[in-house]
Write a protein that holds these residues in place. Structure first.
Motif, PDB file in Angstrom:
ATOM      1  N   ILE A  26       2.643  30.172  28.135  1.00  0.00           N
ATOM      2  CA  ILE A  26       3.219  30.468  26.852  1.00  0.00           C
ATOM      3  C   ILE A  26       2.676  29.559  25.731  1.00  0.00           C
ATOM      4  CG2 ILE A  26       5.273  30.518  25.432  1.00  0.00           C
ATOM      5  CD1 ILE A  26       6.938  31.489  27.581  1.00  0.00           C
ATOM      6  N   GLN A  27       2.585  28.113  26.047  1.00  0.00           N
ATOM      7  CA  GLN A  27       1.886  27.384  25.240  1.00  0.00           C
ATOM      8  C   GLN A  27       0.517  27.768  24.877  1.00  0.00           C
ATOM      9  OE1 GLN A  27       1.142  23.388  26.805  1.00  0.00           O
ATOM     10  NE2 GLN A  27       1.567  22.368  25.055  1.00  0.00           N
ATOM     11  N   SER A  30       0.429  30.596  22.565  1.00  0.00           N
ATOM     12  CA  SER A  30       0.704  30.111  21.304  1.00  0.00           C
ATOM     13  C   SER A  30      -0.542  29.372  20.439  1.00  0.00           C
ATOM     14  CB  SER A  30       1.954  29.434  21.147  1.00  0.00           C
ATOM     15  OG  SER A  30       3.111  29.894  21.841  1.00  0.00           O
ATOM     16  N   GLY A  33      -3.022  31.807  19.464  1.00  0.00           N
ATOM     17  CA  GLY A  33      -2.837  32.452  18.292  1.00  0.00           C
ATOM     18  C   GLY A  33      -2.907  32.033  17.075  1.00  0.00           C
ATOM     19  N   GLN A  34      -2.193  30.505  17.144  1.00  0.00           N
ATOM     20  CA  GLN A  34      -2.314  29.594  16.000  1.00  0.00           C
ATOM     21  C   GLN A  34      -3.781  29.592  15.527  1.00  0.00           C
ATOM     22  OE1 GLN A  34       0.479  28.984  14.350  1.00  0.00           O
ATOM     23  NE2 GLN A  34      -0.188  28.204  12.685  1.00  0.00           N
TER      24      GLN A  34
END
Length: 167
Positions: A26-27, A30, A33-34
């Motif tokens: 998940i990290q 994230s 995506g960021q």
């Protein structure tokens, strides 16, 4: 931060490493995506003259993040013994992210949307207003016969379906 708060293998068994892997995945998503979002936002807000510089700042920031993480991990490994690192100190770098999170949240929260995004949002709002004004409540039958295109569609559909419905 959650990765640093996970129970040990002795406490939760195989669930603990599975949760660690899931949180790391998940990290990673994230961060990916960021980073992609920062490229888009940075380049959309740039001019022709500084577009390359602003895009390269995104690259430099991601590399800086990796260097910071490596530095913190090196510091943890040099401060604590190997047994402490294996037992609990491996969690310290994840706890340090708690110090960075408010800063990053502040930066993201106070970043302006790109001009293109705001223009498109305004355009969508205008389109919605126009649709609402033009929307006339007609019955389905009236709507079907009011349009020449829909009348042709109906005629073709009847022509195509009539051989199959005859007995």
């Amino acid at each position: 931060v959650l990765m640093g708060l996970l129970p040990s293998y002795e406490q939760w068994g195989v669930v603990s490493p599975i949760l660690l892997v899931l949180l790391r995945m998940i990290q990673g998503m994230s961060v990916g995506g960021q980073l992609a979002g920062s490229y888009v936002l940075s380049i959309e807000q740039s001019t022709q003259k500084n577009r390359g510089l602003r895009g390269s700042i995104c690259d430099a920031s991601s590399v800086s993040g990796f260097l910071l993480a490596s530095g913190i991990t090196t510091a943890v490994r040099s401060i604590f013994t190997e047994e402490q690192v294996d037992e609990w100190a491996w969690r310290v770098p994840f706890w340090v992210s708690l110090l960075l999170a408010p800063c990053l949240f502040f930066i993201v929260r106070h970043s302006k949307e790109s001009k293109f995004w705001e223009d498109r949002a305004d355009q969508k709002e205008t389109e919605q207003i126009i649709r609402e004004e033009e929307q006339v409540q007609n019955s389905a039958v009236r709507d079907l016969f009011s349009s020449p295109f829909r009348r042709r569609q109906l005629a073709y559909m009847i022509g195509v379906m009539s051989p199959y419905t005859g007995s």
